[in-house]
Design an enzyme around this catalytic site. Structure first.
Site, short mmCIF file in Angstrom:
data_model
loop_
_atom_site.label_atom_id
_atom_site.label_comp_id
_atom_site.label_asym_id
_atom_site.label_seq_id
_atom_site.Cartn_x
_atom_site.Cartn_y
_atom_site.Cartn_z
N ARG A 223 2.18 -9.85 6.57
CA ARG A 223 1.37 -9.17 7.57
C ARG A 223 2.30 -8.53 8.60
NH1 ARG A 223 -2.23 -9.44 4.51
NH2 ARG A 223 -4.33 -10.32 4.79
N HIS A 271 0.17 -0.60 3.02
CA HIS A 271 -0.56 -1.83 2.74
C HIS A 271 -1.24 -1.77 1.37
CE1 HIS A 271 -2.44 -5.43 5.05
NE2 HIS A 271 -2.36 -5.71 3.75
#
Length: 308
Positions: A223, A271
């Protein structure tokens, strides 16, 4: 009973067909078409609706449509409501593909060659044999263990670090804060696959980078919140790190003026390392609904005390 889906509409239609085939009496609705809130027992989402449990007092299960749950306020869920994170096989396969790609790119100096291409410089860089290169993965859950398994055929020296001790064949493992520096001191290519919790937020910082050998590479597929971005920029500027391959950022999409966009030692992707397969995700939900209705143990249940 109602199953409320709050995510990508295309995926929702795949889920609708699969769940209604398996559960003909299930009222499948796609947000914001909620129907009767008192009938909503199951919610699947990335970011939940506001006041989730107040809005749906009969709620029993919440499914995260991804492997992570850091975007969900765990403290807002009553003790009787279980949160499940996606563990369908496609997630692990996708992460293994991307992680292997990134490790091999770092190993074969691809970020440096991309910069040489931009400057029209034809220059060969020193090559290192895979068995002389150490790869370390932080986070040894399903995704981390799967990536290490994918890397085994190349001959890298493989290492792993996790919160609690793990045994993985062919991998030298370390656990806990006391063994972190020992782990880092031998790693040439560091891959972060940790869950984002209060303990791991900001863990990729100057202390971590300084514990690595010189010219190490960072790959972050966890993350954006794991990374202190200024510390990474400083480590790249000082040549402590030779490159970074980043699939996540603190702010997504990355702001147009962010230095990562044009940094010669940074490779960015938006992502995409591991994306839930619509069919696989639907099968994960079907399996767990069957278990739930039969009062059997569920898979992928999040431990709120650990944050994953």
């Amino acid at each position: 009973m109602t199953f409320l889906f709050k995510s990508e509409a295309r995926r929702g239609e795949v889920w609708r067909m699969r769940l209604q085939k398996e559960f003909p009496n299930l009222d499948f609705r796609i947000w914001p078409d909620v129907g009767d809130p008192l009938k909503v027992k199951y919610v699947a989402c990335w970011v939940p609706p506001a006041d989730l449990c107040q809005e749906f007092p009969k709620l029993e299960l919440v499914f995260s449509v991804g492997a992570g749950v850091d975007q969900i306020d765990l403290s807002a869920l009553p003790s009787g409501v279980k949160l499940l994170r996606m563990t369908e096989p496609g997630l692990a396969a996708g992460m293994s593909e991307y992680g292997t790609l990134a490790v091999l790119a770092a190993h074969r100096n691809l970020p440096a060659y991309l910069e040489l291409q931009r400057t029209r410089a034809w220059k060969q860089l020193p090559a290192v044999a895979a068995n002389d290169r150490s790869v370390g993965v932080m986070g040894l859950g399903v995704l981390g263990a799967g990536l290490l398994d994918s890397l085994k055929p190349f001959g890298f020296r493989l290492h792993g670090w996790s919160r609690s001790p793990k045994v993985i064949d062919g991998v030298t493992t370390f656990a806990g804060p006391d063994e972190l520096v020992q782990f880092l001191s031998r790693i040439d290519i560091l891959v972060c696959l940790l869950p984002l919790t209060d303990e791991t937020r900001g863990i990729l910082n100057s202390t971590i980078f300084n514990a690595l050998p010189n010219n190490a590479c960072l790959i972050n597929v966890g993350r954006g919140g794991h990374l202190i971005e200024k510390d990474l920029l400083d480590a790249l500027a000082s040549n402590k790190l030779c490159c970074a391959i980043l699939d996540v950022a603190n702010t997504e999409p990355l702001p147009v003026d962010h230095p990562f966009w044009t940094h010669p030692k940074v490779v960015l992707t938006p992502h995409v390392a591991s994306v839930t397969d619509a069919e696989g995700g639907a099968e994960f939900v079907v399996t767990n609904l069957r278990r739930h209705l039969a009062n059997e143990p569920l898979t992928g249940v999040v431990d709120a005390s650990r944050g994953y």
